[in-house]
Design a protein around this motif. Structure first.
Motif, PDB file in Angstrom:
ATOM      1  N   ILE A 404      15.132  37.272  -7.791  1.00  0.00           N
ATOM      2  CA  ILE A 404      14.213  38.134  -6.899  1.00  0.00           C
ATOM      3  C   ILE A 404      12.973  37.608  -6.770  1.00  0.00           C
ATOM      4  CG2 ILE A 404      15.744  39.956  -7.787  1.00  0.00           C
ATOM      5  CD1 ILE A 404      13.372  40.798  -9.200  1.00  0.00           C
ATOM      6  N   THR A 408      13.520  44.062  -6.813  1.00  0.00           N
ATOM      7  CA  THR A 408      15.132  43.833  -6.672  1.00  0.00           C
ATOM      8  C   THR A 408      15.518  44.080  -5.115  1.00  0.00           C
ATOM      9  OG1 THR A 408      15.605  46.183  -7.373  1.00  0.00           O
ATOM     10  CG2 THR A 408      15.955  44.384  -8.835  1.00  0.00           C
ATOM     11  N   LYS A 411      15.907  39.613  -2.799  1.00  0.00           N
ATOM     12  CA  LYS A 411      16.746  38.634  -3.645  1.00  0.00           C
ATOM     13  C   LYS A 411      16.784  37.371  -2.956  1.00  0.00           C
ATOM     14  CE  LYS A 411      19.282  42.567  -5.318  1.00  0.00           C
ATOM     15  NZ  LYS A 411      20.570  42.955  -5.133  1.00  0.00           N
TER      16      LYS A 411
END
Length: 751
Positions: A404, A408, A411
């Motif tokens: 990442i 998150t 990515k």
């Protein structure tokens, strides 16, 4: 430039910020609640942050806390990932659930046989094993009969081989992989789909349009990836026996054995045989080939959930033999003569592959994977007096890293790949006698960035750079966009470029079974004197999920356009020739589809679709619609199953209807009148059906029929009365040859 790469490298590693307050807790295994045993090595992290912790040997963790942190994600390899809401600093105790238990829940809740997600950025859907079992599904080529997005047809009037199309383009323009390793390509293009037994397939992921740069540069119209059954999750023993009235017998067996806590091995054996001769249309030629295949795979799986390792090792051997031609053809005395026309196709294939994956225990969003595969494919074949032998050695490797950037929502995937292909082809057709040899090798690097705000917008942008000894140095861009303007509705768009070598003989083997002479317009290219194929694919789609009368459904519209910068044109408008030349002008494939799924009642489902194709190419003789390609197709599938009893006993019923519109036929006007065909074929309808009786979780039987309406093409072989003459042709096939086919089978399994 050095600063840029150094900065990019730093982005691979999450930054953990410390806070003044900490949250403490204990993670335990739900299977051992009485012993109160903590799980060591479980990962906890705040949602959409890089702040995380790992449980100690007793299952305890401590993680920095801020008031704005609300969602705590708990993950452990082999267990369900949980997200819990935190409202205070009170110590928590949380039980995690094993994946095996989760899978049992999934089965009871009857997940959809075809799964479409509102959240996936690409236009991708998954066909599960439940859908595959709706038809005989004896090999991968027959796994798409109940799927409206894939068109299935016969390649010729002799071999009975099914070919697939998507977005109006044949399978060479698809990237077909097994567990993301390219499989049906090169010498395996014509028959490769028949080399994977249906019972070996766990699920199929189908992506329309531009695929991912991770999987290479060859895909143009889409990607089909088959996930095979896993030794750890497959039944300890499985048996499938199949028989049809057209003389086809098949047997599949799976044996899975636990070697240790981390090692499991599976042995999968497939055999099929057809030894009976049929000539229902009385043209003195076999309607289906005599065939014999043995297919064996040994599969090893290693799983170390606590430390984040998983690995697969595969070994596979295939021997496939086909004989077709006139009823009285005897290979021992008639091969190479004009006594009787016949053909034999003898294929031997060996392949091995290894996959290694690692998930960082403390950073579950970060992982790397490595794939290495080798295959050796050898086909010796003749078609009457024509000869085609091909040997293809292939090596494929791919190294992939996932992580990442910041949190998150951002990515990326990056890595390098290497491919090597060695071809040796012998072609003897009339006065055309050539031995083609070539080596292809490429090294590529790719980077794919994905943004997802977990709500209404996401996109994936990828770029790969490849250096190929015959195709040169080039880039491949791919882009996917997703926007959800309201609840249960999603728009998607994609664009991408593909480039490939056209294996003109392996991909068009059906033309060897004719009297056509081969003509290659050599323009000085590196592959048969031709240049590589290059195309752009653009697509848009919209899906709306809904509830009507308290029953769920979804409606999908999509439109895709493929525009070729260059294409190797396969021109068979002259009935005495098959010509290959580079495109001079335009070649496009437009595809529109509307699909409706609706659950009529519990266990009773309807899936229907309409498709329109406009596929045209500039030939030497002018701009023409692609031959043997209907403009209009209609599809409908009805399935019903009774409520399963405690032991799994139930009935399942399935029916699939296809209406295929008229198709333009290649020009035959210069043939003698008795060997001339109309400009267009007549429309026709097909109906397939199957009934399955499940007696228990261990045993079931099924009875089905393909082509219940008994549609048969009249005179599928031109000049069958003179197979060594100038007008013999087995390639103009637009509808079934055999007619109605009744089959039955049984399945037995021990978990």
């Amino acid at each position: 430039m050095k600063k840029y790469f150094f900065s990019s490298f730093l982005l691979l590693f999450p930054i953990i910020f410390f806070a003044q307050s900490n949250l403490k807790g204990m993670i335990m295994d739900k299977q051992n609640p009485k012993d109160n045993l903590g799980v060591s090595g479980a990962t906890v992290n705040w949602l959409n942050t890089t702040i995380g912790a790992v449980t100690d040997e007793k299952g305890w963790f401590t993680i920095p806390y801020k008031p704005e942190y609300k969602k705590l994600v708990i993950s452990y390899l082999g267990y369900k990932t949980d997200t819990i809401t935190i409202t205070s600093l009170k110590t928590i105790h949380h039980f995690i659930t094993p994946e095996s238990e989760l899978q049992e829940i999934t089965i009871k809740s009857k997940r959809d046989a075809i799964q479409k997600s509102l959240f996936a950025t690409a236009n991708m859907f998954t066909v599960n094993n439940d859908e595959l079992l709706k038809a005989a599904c004896c090999n991968l080529a027959e796994s798409f009969e109940t799927n409206p997005s894939i068109d299935v047809s016969f390649s010729d009037a002799l071999t009975g081989t099914r070919q697939i199309q998507m977005l109006g383009l044949k399978s060479p323009y698809l990237l077909i992989t097994q567990e993301n390793v390219p499989s049906v390509r090169g010498a395996a293009q014509a028959f490769g789909l028949t080399f994977t037994p249906g019972t070996w397939v766990e699920s199929i992921q189908i992506t329309k349009g531009a695929g991912s740069v991770v999987n290479g540069f060859e895909s143009i119209s889409g990607q089909i990836n088959a996930e095979l059954v896993k030794p750890f999750s497959d039944n300890k023993f499985f048996l499938n026996a199949y028989s049809s009235l057209n003389g086809r017998l098949e047997l599949n067996t799976h044996f899975n054995e636990k070697i240790s806590d981390k090692w499991q091995s599976g042995l999968y054996i497939h055999g099929n045989y057809r030894g009976e001769k049929f000539d229902n249309n009385n043209d003195n030629f076999l309607d289906a080939p005599l065939a014999n295949q043995i297919n064996v795979m040994n599969r090893w799986q290693y799983t170390d959930a606590q430390n984040g390792w998983v690995s697969f090792i595969n070994f596979r051997y295939l021997a496939d033999e086909k004989q077709t031609g006139e009823l009285n053809f005897n290979p021992e005395k008639d091969r190479g003569t004009t006594n009787a026309w016949g053909s034999e196709i003898d294929t031997k294939r060996f392949e091995t592959s290894a996959k290694l994956g690692y998930v960082f225990p403390e950073l579950p969003f970060q992982s790397f994977g490595f794939q290495l595969a080798y295959s050796n494919h050898q086909q010796d074949s003749y078609f009457g007096l024509n000869v085609y032998d091909v040997q293809h050695e292939s090596v494929y490797s791919n190294l992939l890293f996932n992580s990442i950037i910041g949190d998150t929502r951002n990515k990326f995937k990056t890595g390098i790949s290497f491919t090597y292909d060695k071809y040796d082809e012998l072609v003897e057709v009339g006065t055309f006698n050539e031995n083609f040899k070539r080596k292809e090798q490429s090294v590529g690097a790719f980077f794919e960035y994905a943004f997802d705000n977990l709500d209404d917008f996401s996109f994936t942008a990828g770029l790969r750079v490849d250096s190929h000894n015959l195709l040169g140095n080039f880039i491949t861009p791919r882009l996917h966009l997703r926007y959800a303007p309201w609840e249960n509705g999603v728009f998607r768009a994609s664009a991408g470029r593909g480039k490939r070598s056209a294996n003109i003989f392996a991909e068009n083997q059906q033309f060897f079974a004719s009297s056509r002479q081969i003509n290659i317009d050599n323009v000085g290219g590196n592959i048969y004197g031709l240049n590589p194929e290059i195309a752009w694919n653009y697509g848009i789609s919209y899906m709306q999920k809904f509830k009507l009368f308290d029953q769920k459904g979804d409606l999908t519209f999509d439109f895709y356009k493929t525009d070729f910068n260059n294409q190797v044109v396969v021109d068979w408008e002259n009935p005495q020739e098959i010509s290959f030349y580079d495109l001079d002008g335009k070649s496009i494939a437009n595809s529109f589809q509307v699909e409706l799924y609706y659950q009529l009642s519990k266990g009773f489902n309807l899936r229907t679709a309409y498709k329109y194709f406009n596929v045209t190419t500039d030939y030497n003789s002018g701009n023409l619609q692609k031959p043997i390609q209907p403009e209009n197709r209609f599809f409908a599938n009805l399935s019903y199953e009774t409520i399963a009893k405690d032991n799994g006993a139930q009935w399942k019923f399935d029916a699939t209807f296809n209406s295929i519109g008229k198709q333009r036929l290649p020009n035959t006007s210069t043939n003698p009148s008795q060997y001339q065909l109309a400009e267009f074929s007549n429309p026709f309808q097909l109906l397939n059906s199957q009934v399955t009786r499940v007696f228990s979780n261990k045993f079931e039987v099924y009875l089905g029929a393909e082509n219940l309406t008994n549609v048969q093409q009249k005179n599928p072989i031109l000049a069958s009365d003179n197979p060594f003459g100038a007008n013999f042709d087995t390639t103009i096939v637009y509808s079934p040859i055999f007619g109605r086919a009744i089959y039955a089978g049984l399945r037995f399994k021990i978990k």
